[in-house]
Design a protein around this motif. Structure first.
Motif, mmCIF file in Angstrom:
data_model
loop_
_atom_site.group_PDB
_atom_site.id
_atom_site.type_symbol
_atom_site.label_atom_id
_atom_site.label_comp_id
_atom_site.label_asym_id
_atom_site.label_seq_id
_atom_site.Cartn_x
_atom_site.Cartn_y
_atom_site.Cartn_z
ATOM 1 N N GLN A 13 0.825 -1.207 0.000
ATOM 2 C CA GLN A 13 0.000 0.000 0.000
ATOM 3 C C GLN A 13 0.860 1.258 0.000
ATOM 4 O O GLN A 13 0.586 2.211 -0.757
ATOM 5 N N ASN A 14 1.893 1.309 0.818
ATOM 6 C CA ASN A 14 2.769 2.485 0.825
ATOM 7 C C ASN A 14 3.457 2.673 -0.524
ATOM 8 O O ASN A 14 3.594 3.811 -1.003
ATOM 9 N N ALA A 15 3.900 1.577 -1.152
ATOM 10 C CA ALA A 15 4.562 1.693 -2.446
ATOM 11 C C ALA A 15 3.585 2.168 -3.517
ATOM 12 O O ALA A 15 3.927 3.012 -4.356
ATOM 13 N N LEU A 16 2.358 1.636 -3.511
ATOM 14 C CA LEU A 16 1.372 2.044 -4.514
ATOM 15 C C LEU A 16 0.943 3.492 -4.325
ATOM 16 O O LEU A 16 0.720 4.213 -5.313
ATOM 17 N N GLU A 17 0.830 3.939 -3.081
ATOM 18 C CA GLU A 17 0.474 5.348 -2.840
ATOM 19 C C GLU A 17 1.586 6.280 -3.312
ATOM 20 O O GLU A 17 1.318 7.354 -3.868
#
Length: 491
Positions: free
Chosen positions: A191-195
Motif C-alpha cells: 500500500q505504501n509503495a502504490l500510494e
C-alpha cells in the motif's frame, strides 16, 4: 572383480595418498588418482609431488544426461529444447494494436527480508538488482521517449531510489549505489509503495500511459490501511499494475493486477526459475494496449529535435540538466539551453527533446514484425545457407531419409520428426511469409528482438525490377505496334 571405488588405504598423509594408485583388472592403469609426474616419492619431494598430482577421475566425468531432456514424445536433445524456449518468446500475437509509446513507468523492487532467500543464486536480492539493471537498458532501448522511476519496499515503508527520468545512465548509477549501501530488511508494504507511485504518476500527461511494475518476493504485506481503497484510487487514475512474484501466488496481488488492467489476469505471474524470471521481467518493455478513450484519441504533442553542438577546445560550458562541465551537447530549439544527452526534457522551458531516430524506433511496437514459420525437409532443398548471415544449414541425413521411406511405406506420416519440440524447425530453417527467404534461429531472434525488420524484405528488389521489365516490354511492344501501323499507312 575390482572395486570401482578402489581399496581403502588408511594412515596415509596427503602426500602418500597422491602416490597411492589402484590398478584395474583390465589394463592396470585405472586408479582413484593419477600418479605424480615425478614417479615414486622422493625424499623431500612431497610438496612437489602434491602439486604435480592430476585431477581425480570423477572430475572428468562427461555429464551426458545434461544434454538430453525428456519430452512428451520421448527424448529431446537439450539444444532443441533451448531453441524451443527461444522460439516461444517470438511466437506471440503480432496483430497491430494501438499502444501507448510514451510511457511513464514506476519500477518497485521488494527489498524486504524475503529477498535474502537463496533459491535464486546467490540470492534473490542480487539477481533482482542485476535483472533491474538489464531491464533499465532494455526499457529505454525499446521505449526511447518514455520515462522510468524506481522505488524500494523495505522495513514497512517505501523508499524512492530515483524520480521519473529519461536518463538510463542516471538510473543505473543510483540503483547500483543503493545495492552497495543497503541490505534486505524488514517487511514490504504494498500500500505504501502504490500510494507513492500514485503520487509520482498523478501529474503525468494524459497522452502517455501510467504503469507500475512490482517485483515481489514476500508472501505478506504490512499495510497501514485497507489496500483495496488504494486499488480503487489506482483505477480512477488509470494506473495499471503488473507484478512478478518470486515465491508463490498471493491473492491480493492477483486481484490488484486484474482490477487495474481491465480484467486481464496475465499481468500477474510467478517465476519458476531464474531464466523465467528474467523473461517475465523483460516482457514489461513492450508497451501495453491502450484501454481508455482519452489515450486512443489523437492528440498533438510538441517536441523539439535539437542539433548537436561541438564547443571549441578552450570553451567548456555547464549542461542545464546536471550542471556538469562538458564540451559537447544538444541545444534546445526553443530557449537555446544546453543538455548533455537525449532524449530529455528541457530543464528551462519543459520542451521534450528527442532525435528523429528515437521516434522512429518506437514505431516497431505499433507494426510488429510477423513471426516466421518453420520449414520442413520437403521445402528445405531450395536453400543451403541462411539468407542473412550465410551460415550453412544442416543437411538431411541418410538415416532420416531411410526412416522417412519406412514411414511412407508403413503409412505412418508422423513417425519422422515426432521428437522435435513445438515451434522448432526440423530442418533448422525459418521462412518469412512475405519474401520467402530462409533464415537460421539466430537471425530469427535478431530480427524479431533487435532490428524488428526482415532482412529479406528490406533487400528485396524483385517487385521493382519486375515492374521495370514489364514496363520496358510494354513500351517495346507499343513501339513495334506503332512502327507496324506507320508501315501500313505508307504502303
Amino acid at each position: 572383480m575390482a572395486d570401482s571405488d578402489g581399496e581403502y588405504v588408511g594412515d596415509l598423509s596427503d602426500d602418500d595418498l597422491g602416490d597411492h594408485h589402484v590398478t584395474s583388472a583390465a589394463d592396470g592403469t585405472y586408479g582413484t588418482r593419477s600418479k605424480a609426474k615425478g614417479g615414486p616419492k622422493q625424499k623431500g619431494g612431497g610438496r612437489k609431488a602434491k602439486n604435480a598430482r592430476g585431477k581425480a577421475v570423477w572430475e572428468d566425468i562427461q555429464r551426458s544426461w545434461e544434454d538430453v531432456v525428456e519430452g512428451a514424445d520421448g527424448l529431446v536433445s537439450r539444444e532443441d529444447h533451448l531453441q524451443a524456449e527461444r522460439r516461444a518468446r517470438l511466437l506471440r500475437d503480432t496483430t497491430p494494436l494501438q499502444r501507448g509509446i510514451i510511457r511513464h513507468l514506476m519500477l518497485v523492487l521488494d527489498m524486504s527480508f524475503a529477498m535474502a532467500e537463496k533459491d535464486f543464486l546467490p540470492n534473490r536480492y542480487l539477481v533482482t538488482i542485476n535483472c533491474a539493471v538489464e531491464f533499465v537498458r532494455e526499457y529505454f532501448e525499446q521505449n526511447p521517449i518514455s520515462q522510468l522511476g524506481i522505488l524500494a519496499m523495505r522495513d514497512g515503508i517505501a523508499v524512492r531510489i530515483s524520480d521519473l527520468t529519461g536518463n538510463p545512465a542516471e538510473l543505473i548509477e543510483k540503483l547500483r549505489e543503493w545495492a552497495e549501501q543497503q541490505e534486505p530488511l524488514g517487511n514490504p508494504s504494498l500500500q505504501n509503495a502504490l500510494e507513492m507511485c500514485r503520487g509520482a504518476l498523478f501529474h503525468t500527461p494524459s497522452h502517455g500511459t501510467r504503469e507500475v511494475l512490482i517485483i515481489y518476493g514476500a508472501l505478506m504485506s504490512s499495510d497501514p490501511g485497507d489496500i483495496r481503497d488504494t486499488v480503487t484510487s489506482l483505477i480512477a487514475d488509470h494506473i495499471r499494475v503488473t507484478i512478478v512474484g518470486l515465491a508463490a501466488q498471493v491473492a491480493i496481488c492477483a486481484e490488484l493486477c486484474t482490477r487495474t488492467n481491465g480484467g486481464d489476469e496475465s499481468k500477474y505471474a510467478v517465476a519458476l526459475h531464474e531464466q523465467h524470471f528474467r523473461e517475465l521481467f523483460l516482457s514489461a518493455t513492450t508497451p501495453p494496449v491502450t484501454l481508455t478513450t482519452e489515450q486512443s484519441n489523437a492528440s498533438l504533442l510538441m517536441m523539439g529535435f535539437p542539433s548537436r553542438t561541438l564547443a571549441s577546445r578552450d570553451h567548456v560550458s555547464l549542461c542545464a540538466c546536471h550542471n556538469r562541465p562538458s564540451r559537447e551537447g544538444y541545444t534546445c530549439t526553443r530557449c537555446r539551453t544546453k543538455v548533455c544527452r537525449l532524449p530529455a526534457e528541457c530543464p528551462v522551458c519543459g520542451l521534450t527533446l528527442i532525435l528523429s531516430t528515437h521516434l522512429a524506433r518506437s514505431y516497431h511496437h505499433l507494426f510488429p514484425l510477423r513471426s516466421w514459420v518453420e520449414v520442413s525437409w520437403a521445402d528445405a532443398a531450395r536453400s543451403t545457407v541462411c539468407y542473412s548471415c550465410m551460415a550453412p544449414f544442416p543437411i538431411e541425413s541418410k538415416a532420416r531419409l531411410k526412416g522417412k521411406g519406412k514411414a511412407a511405406a508403413g503409412g505412418d506420416s508422423g513417425a519422422v520428426g515426432s521428437n522435435v519440440p513445438k515451434g522448432v524447425s526440423e530442418s533448422g530453417r525459418y521462412a518469412c511469409e512475405a519474401c520467402g527467404n530462409h533464415f537460421c534461429i539466430d537471425c530469427d531472434m535478431y530480427a524479431h528482438e533487435i532490428i524488428h525488420n526482415c532482412p529479406g524484405c528490406q533487400s528485396d528488389t524483385r517487385d521493382s525490377l519486375a515492374l521495370a521489365a514489364d514496363g520496358d516490354a510494354e513500351a517495346h511492344g507499343a513501339a513495334s505496334h506503332a512502327k507496324g501501323d506507320a508501315m501500313a499507312i505508307d504502303t
